[in-house]
Design a protein around this motif. Sequence first.
Motif, PDB file in Angstrom:
ATOM      1  N   ARG A  27       0.829  -1.210   0.000  1.00  0.00           N
ATOM      2  CA  ARG A  27       0.000   0.000   0.000  1.00  0.00           C
ATOM      3  C   ARG A  27       0.862   1.260   0.000  1.00  0.00           C
ATOM      4  N   LEU A  28       1.970   1.222   0.765  1.00  0.00           N
ATOM      5  CA  LEU A  28       2.847   2.395   0.874  1.00  0.00           C
ATOM      6  C   LEU A  28       3.855   2.491  -0.266  1.00  0.00           C
ATOM      7  N   LYS A  29       4.081   1.363  -0.955  1.00  0.00           N
ATOM      8  CA  LYS A  29       5.145   1.277  -1.963  1.00  0.00           C
ATOM      9  C   LYS A  29       6.500   1.592  -1.341  1.00  0.00           C
ATOM     10  N   ASP A  30       6.692   1.106  -0.132  1.00  0.00           N
ATOM     11  CA  ASP A  30       7.926   1.350   0.614  1.00  0.00           C
ATOM     12  C   ASP A  30       8.092   0.247   1.659  1.00  0.00           C
ATOM     13  N   VAL A  31       9.287  -0.316   1.738  1.00  0.00           N
ATOM     14  CA  VAL A  31       9.548  -1.382   2.713  1.00  0.00           C
ATOM     15  C   VAL A  31      10.491  -0.928   3.819  1.00  0.00           C
ATOM     16  N   TRP A  80      11.672   6.338  13.785  1.00  0.00           N
ATOM     17  CA  TRP A  80      11.821   7.793  13.736  1.00  0.00           C
ATOM     18  C   TRP A  80      12.677   8.206  12.545  1.00  0.00           C
ATOM     19  N   ARG A  81      13.753   7.466  12.299  1.00  0.00           N
ATOM     20  CA  ARG A  81      14.640   7.795  11.181  1.00  0.00           C
ATOM     21  C   ARG A  81      13.917   7.647   9.848  1.00  0.00           C
ATOM     22  N   TRP A  82      13.096   6.589   9.744  1.00  0.00           N
ATOM     23  CA  TRP A  82      12.334   6.377   8.512  1.00  0.00           C
ATOM     24  C   TRP A  82      11.334   7.502   8.297  1.00  0.00           C
ATOM     25  N   ARG A  83      10.607   7.895   9.340  1.00  0.00           N
ATOM     26  CA  ARG A  83       9.624   8.964   9.204  1.00  0.00           C
ATOM     27  C   ARG A  83      10.284  10.297   8.894  1.00  0.00           C
ATOM     28  N   LYS A  84      11.486  10.484   9.377  1.00  0.00           N
ATOM     29  CA  LYS A  84      12.194  11.747   9.166  1.00  0.00           C
ATOM     30  C   LYS A  84      12.827  11.813   7.781  1.00  0.00           C
ATOM     31  N   ASN A  85      13.421  10.706   7.339  1.00  0.00           N
ATOM     32  CA  ASN A  85      14.200  10.724   6.097  1.00  0.00           C
ATOM     33  C   ASN A  85      13.479  10.137   4.895  1.00  0.00           C
ATOM     34  N   GLY A  86      12.386   9.425   5.117  1.00  0.00           N
ATOM     35  CA  GLY A  86      11.678   8.829   4.001  1.00  0.00           C
ATOM     36  C   GLY A  86      12.265   7.483   3.604  1.00  0.00           C
ATOM     37  N   PRO A  87      11.901   6.987   2.428  1.00  0.00           N
ATOM     38  CA  PRO A  87      12.355   5.666   1.977  1.00  0.00           C
ATOM     39  C   PRO A  87      13.872   5.522   2.000  1.00  0.00           C
ATOM     40  N   LEU A  95      14.952  -2.897  -4.933  1.00  0.00           N
ATOM     41  CA  LEU A  95      13.653  -3.288  -5.462  1.00  0.00           C
ATOM     42  C   LEU A  95      13.450  -2.733  -6.869  1.00  0.00           C
ATOM     43  N   GLY A  96      14.029  -1.561  -7.125  1.00  0.00           N
ATOM     44  CA  GLY A  96      13.933  -0.984  -8.463  1.00  0.00           C
ATOM     45  C   GLY A  96      14.614  -1.866  -9.501  1.00  0.00           C
ATOM     46  N   LYS A  97      15.770  -2.410  -9.152  1.00  0.00           N
ATOM     47  CA  LYS A  97      16.482  -3.302 -10.067  1.00  0.00           C
ATOM     48  C   LYS A  97      15.702  -4.583 -10.309  1.00  0.00           C
ATOM     49  N   ALA A  98      15.081  -5.111  -9.262  1.00  0.00           N
ATOM     50  CA  ALA A  98      14.288  -6.331  -9.417  1.00  0.00           C
ATOM     51  C   ALA A  98      13.101  -6.101 -10.339  1.00  0.00           C
ATOM     52  N   GLN A  99      12.522  -4.918 -10.262  1.00  0.00           N
ATOM     53  CA  GLN A  99      11.371  -4.607 -11.098  1.00  0.00           C
ATOM     54  C   GLN A  99      11.780  -4.372 -12.552  1.00  0.00           C
ATOM     55  N   SER A 100      12.898  -3.650 -12.742  1.00  0.00           N
ATOM     56  CA  SER A 100      13.320  -3.317 -14.103  1.00  0.00           C
ATOM     57  C   SER A 100      14.045  -4.461 -14.804  1.00  0.00           C
ATOM     58  N   GLU A 101      14.876  -5.197 -14.081  1.00  0.00           N
ATOM     59  CA  GLU A 101      15.684  -6.240 -14.699  1.00  0.00           C
ATOM     60  C   GLU A 101      14.976  -7.597 -14.731  1.00  0.00           C
ATOM     61  N   GLY A 103      11.508  -7.890 -14.148  1.00  0.00           N
ATOM     62  CA  GLY A 103      10.112  -7.719 -14.495  1.00  0.00           C
ATOM     63  C   GLY A 103       9.160  -8.035 -13.358  1.00  0.00           C
ATOM     64  N   TRP A 104       9.660  -8.025 -12.122  1.00  0.00           N
ATOM     65  CA  TRP A 104       8.818  -8.322 -10.967  1.00  0.00           C
ATOM     66  C   TRP A 104       7.955  -7.113 -10.623  1.00  0.00           C
ATOM     67  N   SER A 105       6.808  -7.384 -10.059  1.00  0.00           N
ATOM     68  CA  SER A 105       5.987  -6.314  -9.500  1.00  0.00           C
ATOM     69  C   SER A 105       6.601  -5.885  -8.171  1.00  0.00           C
ATOM     70  N   PHE A 106       6.171  -4.726  -7.666  1.00  0.00           N
ATOM     71  CA  PHE A 106       6.671  -4.291  -6.358  1.00  0.00           C
ATOM     72  C   PHE A 106       6.312  -5.308  -5.292  1.00  0.00           C
ATOM     73  N   ALA A 107       5.097  -5.845  -5.374  1.00  0.00           N
ATOM     74  CA  ALA A 107       4.641  -6.815  -4.371  1.00  0.00           C
ATOM     75  C   ALA A 107       5.542  -8.045  -4.346  1.00  0.00           C
ATOM     76  N   LYS A 108       5.869  -8.572  -5.520  1.00  0.00           N
ATOM     77  CA  LYS A 108       6.711  -9.766  -5.582  1.00  0.00           C
ATOM     78  C   LYS A 108       8.132  -9.465  -5.127  1.00  0.00           C
ATOM     79  N   ALA A 109       8.666  -8.321  -5.575  1.00  0.00           N
ATOM     80  CA  ALA A 109      10.033  -7.955  -5.214  1.00  0.00           C
ATOM     81  C   ALA A 109      10.169  -7.765  -3.711  1.00  0.00           C
ATOM     82  N   SER A 110       9.213  -7.079  -3.096  1.00  0.00           N
ATOM     83  CA  SER A 110       9.289  -6.835  -1.653  1.00  0.00           C
ATOM     84  C   SER A 110       9.137  -8.128  -0.870  1.00  0.00           C
TER      85      SER A 110
END
Length: 229
Positions: A27-31, A80-87, A95-101, A103-110
């Motif tokens: 849902r967040l597109k962030d792990v 706290w660090r995650w909320r302050k700095n973001g992803p 995860l970006g490499k898994a999706q681009s190289e 062809g995985w969806s974000f759900a599968k990669a995560s």
Amino acid sequence: MDVTHILVVNAAVVAACFLVLWLISIRLKDVSFVDSWWAIGMVVVAWSTYLVTGGHGPHAVALLAICTVWGVRLGVHLFWRWRKNGPDHRYVVMLGKAQSERGWSFAKASLMMVFAMQAPLLLVVCLPVQLGQYAQTALLGPLAWAGIILAVIGIAFESIGDLQLARFRADSNNRGAVLDTGLWRYTRHPNYFGDACVWWGLYLIAAETGWVGAASILGPITITFLLTR
């Protein structure tokens, strides 16, 4: 109550928690928040074990208390660090490499690269707080006290190191610079060193309870490997 029952119950608890967290990540597109759960999840396992076993003596209490203090402190800090700095950039790239190289969806990669890997590792690393609560004990001996002292040193070392780093990064004049004062003068990763001390300390407490507790040595070996490699 046997050891297998304890491990199976904890595995079910961890699997359920990671499943919920995976759905949240989709849902967040962030792990990135999973780092916080790494610590909090071990606290959950420690309490799950304590409830299942009924808390057999001072060793169980020591393991539960130390793991709780360590995990809550670290978990809150990482959240706290995650909320302050973001992803976290590392997760974004991975995860970006898994999706681009691949062809995985974000759900599968995560799921495949984060949650399905961290769940079993969490169970292995926190073996001392699981197996160390199995046997009924009466008094803390010298090995357990040595473990308590080592773990407390580790928590203090890690906490101070995190505080020093947070203050350093908060100063815009330090952008691009390397922290080499305080505890960071002696080691590049005070937080990793503190983590290792905590889990070897917990192992010493567990090892004093008998052969079942001593068999949990795979836990501190695993976390030491993960921290150094």
